[in-house]
Design an enzyme around this catalytic site. Structure first.
Site, short mmCIF file in Angstrom:
data_model
loop_
_atom_site.label_atom_id
_atom_site.label_comp_id
_atom_site.label_asym_id
_atom_site.label_seq_id
_atom_site.Cartn_x
_atom_site.Cartn_y
_atom_site.Cartn_z
N GLY A 105 0.84 -1.21 0.00
CA GLY A 105 0.00 0.00 0.00
C GLY A 105 0.87 1.25 0.00
N ARG A 160 0.76 -4.91 -5.63
CA ARG A 160 0.88 -6.18 -4.90
C ARG A 160 1.10 -7.22 -5.99
NH1 ARG A 160 -0.67 -4.49 0.37
NH2 ARG A 160 -2.22 -2.85 0.27
N ASP A 208 5.33 -5.06 5.96
CA ASP A 208 5.97 -6.34 6.33
C ASP A 208 5.99 -7.34 5.17
OD1 ASP A 208 3.21 -6.58 6.61
OD2 ASP A 208 3.38 -8.16 8.11
N THR A 223 4.25 2.49 5.40
CA THR A 223 2.87 2.04 5.50
C THR A 223 2.15 2.93 6.50
OG1 THR A 223 1.44 0.23 6.28
CG2 THR A 223 3.67 0.23 7.12
N ASP A 266 -0.23 2.24 8.41
CA ASP A 266 -0.86 1.53 9.54
C ASP A 266 -0.07 1.57 10.85
OD1 ASP A 266 -2.96 0.83 7.95
OD2 ASP A 266 -2.18 -1.15 7.45
N ASP A 318 2.03 -0.61 11.82
CA ASP A 318 1.80 -1.97 12.35
C ASP A 318 3.08 -2.79 12.50
OD1 ASP A 318 2.28 -2.16 9.66
OD2 ASP A 318 0.58 -3.47 9.21
N ARG A 320 -6.60 -2.70 9.62
CA ARG A 320 -7.27 -4.01 9.61
C ARG A 320 -6.95 -4.79 10.88
NH1 ARG A 320 -5.01 -5.97 4.16
NH2 ARG A 320 -3.79 -4.12 4.56
P1 ATP Z 1 0.91 -2.79 3.58
O1 ATP Z 1 1.34 -2.79 5.02
O2 ATP Z 1 0.61 -1.43 3.08
O3 ATP Z 1 -0.15 -3.79 3.26
P2 ATP Z 1 2.87 -4.66 2.61
O4 ATP Z 1 4.24 -4.49 2.10
O5 ATP Z 1 2.72 -5.45 3.88
O6 ATP Z 1 2.22 -3.22 2.72
P3 ATP Z 1 1.77 -6.85 1.08
O7 ATP Z 1 0.68 -6.86 0.05
O8 ATP Z 1 1.65 -7.74 2.25
O9 ATP Z 1 1.94 -5.32 1.49
O10 ATP Z 1 3.16 -7.23 0.36
C1 ATP Z 1 3.58 -6.50 -0.80
C2 ATP Z 1 4.20 -7.45 -1.78
O11 ATP Z 1 5.38 -8.05 -1.21
C3 ATP Z 1 3.34 -8.65 -2.17
O12 ATP Z 1 2.37 -8.31 -3.15
C4 ATP Z 1 4.39 -9.60 -2.72
O13 ATP Z 1 4.75 -9.24 -4.03
C5 ATP Z 1 5.58 -9.35 -1.78
N1 ATP Z 1 5.63 -10.37 -0.73
C6 ATP Z 1 4.81 -10.48 0.34
N2 ATP Z 1 5.11 -11.57 1.09
C7 ATP Z 1 6.14 -12.18 0.46
C8 ATP Z 1 6.91 -13.38 0.70
N3 ATP Z 1 6.67 -14.16 1.75
N4 ATP Z 1 7.89 -13.68 -0.18
C9 ATP Z 1 8.13 -12.90 -1.26
N5 ATP Z 1 7.45 -11.78 -1.53
C10 ATP Z 1 6.47 -11.41 -0.72
#
Ligand code: ATP
Length: 319
Positions: free
Chosen positions: A11, A72, A103, A125, A127, A129, A171
């Site tokens: 995000g 994503r 994360d 992010t 959040d 979090d 969330r």
């Molecule tokens: P937000 O906190 O805003 O949701 P985020 O980085 O946690 O941000 P995610 O959608 O969980 O958002 O992860 C972003 C992208 O990171 C995923 O779409 C994927 O491409 C990659 N990713 C997430 N988990 C893994 C993993 N275990 N191994 C490899 N790539 C990953």
């Protein structure tokens, strides 16, 4: 290290552009070439790479969103996708990577580190979090956006003697609700970390009205339920008129606050300093007002704790 890459993932959050600027300028300071990857890991897999110059990041420190765009990408969860990402890095001679995201994005960064690419994560992010850092990039701006809207709601709710139920993002983590609740003077916050009792909430509203209050603000984190649903439940139990408002995606946009720009500058600079020392598999953060770095796995495996003391503070001073 002579050539590094940079991407934003997950995000979006206000301050990502300021962090991009800090990474690019710090890289150039150390004599590196910096390449931007568009659309997060999707762009890495699909080879959407652009060279970043000193002037590519002019005039963006104040802009919301992310100029590199974000996505994503499910393919990054597969070994085939990860191999394609590595091929792109190798093709462009990119020796280290900065990943700005949450994360999930850090887990992607950790995977690339395991394959031998030094990678540094910047927590971007709204959040807030992530346990290892006191604040994530974008959180402060998002809360300020909520405050601006709640202030306006309070005006009209007081005129009409209504109860306002305001839904904010979060969330699993109630920090946006907690901070915007305290800072806006809301009477009640409802967060995923604490089970709520609607009858207790009704009693608090009644007590506040008996003491001369003309309106009430209740901030609900989206992870608990929608403002619409919560307001519906509350309306069944009270004679006061209840109005729901969902703040929604406005929270993700807008010009970053001073705090977020400062974090962006320091996080971006620290990330490049680490890569310049050939250090990878780390995330940067802020703790007790000091910029820190930590092992990625250690950081993502820490369970986020809720600040109960702040929650009690809200209960003591908002009535
Ligand atoms: P937000 O906190 O805003 O949701 P985020 O980085 O946690 O941000 P995610 O959608 O969980 O958002 O992860 C972003 C992208 O990171 C995923 O779409 C994927 O491409 C990659 N990713 C997430 N988990 C893994 C993993 N275990 N191994 C490899 N790539 C990953």
């Amino acid at each position: 290290m002579k050539r590094i890459g940079l991407l934003t993932s997950g995000g979006d959050a206000p301050g990502m552009n300021a962090a991009i600027r800090a990474v690019v300028r710090s890289g150039i300071y150390f004599g590196m070439e910096v390449y931007g990857v568009e659309r997060g890991y999707a762009g890495l897999i699909e080879d959407n790479i652009i060279p970043m110059e000193m002037r590519s990041v002019s005039n963006i420190v104040q802009c919301g969103g992310t100029r590199l765009r974000t996505a994503r990408c499910l393919e990054m969860l597969t070994v085939e996708g990860q191999k394609k990402a590595l091929d792109t890095l190798e093709k462009h001679g990119i020796e280290g990577l900065v990943v700005i995201g949450g994360d999930g994005s850090f887990r992607g960064a950790e995977t690339l580190s395991k394959y031998g690419v030094p990678t540094i994560g910047i927590p971007g992010t709204i959040d807030n979090d992530l346990e290892y850092t006191d604040y994530t990039l974008g959180f402060d701006t998002a809360v300020n956006t909520c405050l601006d809207i709640i202030n306006k709601l309070r005006d009209t709710m007081t005129s009409h003697e209504r109860v306002s139920v305001v839904e904010v993002m979060g969330r699993h983590c109630g920090d946006i609700a907690l901070y915007s609740g305290i800072a806006s003077g809301a009477e009640i916050i409802v967060v995923p970390e604490i089970t709520f009792d609607i009858h207790e909430i009704v009693s608090r509203i009644n007590r506040s009205r008996a003491s001369g209050k003309h309106s009430n603000i209740i901030v609900v984190a989206e992870g608990v339920m929608s403002a619409e649903k919560f307001a519906g439940q509350l309306q069944e139990l009270t004679e006061y008129s209840v109005r729901p408002t969902c703040i929604g995606h406005v929270q993700r946009g807008g010009s970053p606050s001073m705090s977020d720009r400062m974090l962006a500058a320091q996080f971006g600079n620290k990330a490049v300093r680490l890569l310049n020392e050939n250090v990878g598999n780390r995330v940067v953060g802020i703790r007790d007002n000091k910029i820190i770095d930590m092992d990625i796995i250690e950081a993502v495996s820490m369970k986020k704790t809720f600040n109960y003391e702040l929650y009690e503070t809200l209960q003591m001073i908002s009535m």
